[in-house]
Motif scaffolding. Structure first.
Motif, PDB file in Angstrom:
ATOM      1  N   SER A 169       6.065   6.088   9.415  1.00 29.02           N
ATOM      2  CA  SER A 169       6.702   4.902   8.685  1.00 29.02           C
ATOM      3  C   SER A 169       7.635   4.205   9.758  1.00 29.02           C
ATOM      4  O   SER A 169       7.917   3.048   9.654  1.00 29.02           O
ATOM      5  CB  SER A 169       7.615   5.474   7.445  1.00 29.02           C
ATOM      6  N   SER A 194      -3.229   1.370  -2.307  1.00 26.68           N
ATOM      7  CA  SER A 194      -2.974   0.881  -3.743  1.00 26.68           C
ATOM      8  C   SER A 194      -2.559   1.938  -4.819  1.00 26.68           C
ATOM      9  O   SER A 194      -3.249   2.853  -4.595  1.00 26.68           O
ATOM     10  CB  SER A 194      -4.043  -0.424  -4.180  1.00 26.68           C
ATOM     11  N   ASN A 218       2.939  -3.275   6.774  1.00 27.62           N
ATOM     12  CA  ASN A 218       3.525  -2.607   5.560  1.00 27.62           C
ATOM     13  C   ASN A 218       3.767  -3.216   4.410  1.00 27.62           C
ATOM     14  O   ASN A 218       3.814  -2.722   3.288  1.00 27.62           O
ATOM     15  CB  ASN A 218       5.091  -1.994   6.256  1.00 27.62           C
ATOM     16  N   ILE A 221       5.208   4.837   1.710  1.00 22.07           N
ATOM     17  CA  ILE A 221       4.003   5.571   2.498  1.00 22.07           C
ATOM     18  C   ILE A 221       4.746   6.081   3.713  1.00 22.07           C
ATOM     19  O   ILE A 221       5.421   5.449   4.623  1.00 22.07           O
ATOM     20  CB  ILE A 221       2.970   4.418   2.812  1.00 22.07           C
ATOM     21  N   ARG A 228      -0.132  -1.074  11.883  1.00 21.83           N
ATOM     22  CA  ARG A 228       0.135  -1.012  10.306  1.00 21.83           C
ATOM     23  C   ARG A 228       0.522  -2.288   9.743  1.00 21.83           C
ATOM     24  O   ARG A 228       1.755  -2.556  10.407  1.00 21.83           O
ATOM     25  CB  ARG A 228       0.838   0.174  10.035  1.00 21.83           C
ATOM     26  N   VAL A 275       1.997   9.876   0.932  1.00 23.04           N
ATOM     27  CA  VAL A 275       2.789   8.880   0.216  1.00 23.04           C
ATOM     28  C   VAL A 275       3.850   9.667  -0.395  1.00 23.04           C
ATOM     29  O   VAL A 275       3.647  10.993  -0.875  1.00 23.04           O
ATOM     30  CB  VAL A 275       1.869   7.909  -0.697  1.00 23.04           C
ATOM     31  N   ASN A 320       0.506  -2.718   2.854  1.00 22.36           N
ATOM     32  CA  ASN A 320       0.013  -1.217   2.957  1.00 22.36           C
ATOM     33  C   ASN A 320      -1.220  -1.120   3.512  1.00 22.36           C
ATOM     34  O   ASN A 320      -2.108  -0.292   2.910  1.00 22.36           O
ATOM     35  CB  ASN A 320       0.140  -0.596   1.299  1.00 22.36           C
TER      36      ASN A 320
END
Length: 119
Positions: A53, A25, A73, A31, A71, A99, A76
């Motif tokens: 990513s 956060s 997305n 990211i 993950r 990030v 996050n």
């Protein structure tokens, strides 16, 4: 600033499973990669698994076939599903994220979560 909050560590018997979570956060554009590292007493911190990513993953040889990184997305959040745990997996596990903020990339670490594999 960016915060990484980990959860899911604990004590488990050999052969058992645990699932770690890490939520990012704060202020960032994107990211680029998220991953997990671990550090056992008296040893250096080592890469466990990473997911970039595009969805590509990389694992340490010692965990291939037992651990799975994934993950979400939209949230996050990165997960580490750990199966067939061994005593040598005992360590503090740290979440890591690279990030994009502005035009530069920054690396952040979580506070760490203890994983203990013992009978």
């Amino acid at each position: 600033q960016v915060q990484l909050v980990e959860s899911g560590g604990g004590l488990v018997q050999p052969g058992g499973s645990l699932r770690l979570s890490c939520a990012a956060s704060g202020s960032f554009v994107a990211i680029n990669a998220m991953g997990w590292y671990r550090q056992a007493p008296g040893k250096e911190r080592e890469l466990v698994a990473v997911i970039i990513s595009g969805g590509s993953t990389n694992y340490a040889d010692s965990v291939k076939g037992r651990f799975t990184i994934s993950r979400d997305n939209a949230k996050n959040t990165v997960y580490l599903q750990m199966n067939s745990l061994k005593p040598e997996d005992t360590a503090v596990y740290y979440c890591n994220a690279v990030v994009r903020r502005g035009i530069d990339d920054y690396r952040y670490w979580g506070q760490g979560t203890q994983v203990t594999v013992s009978s």
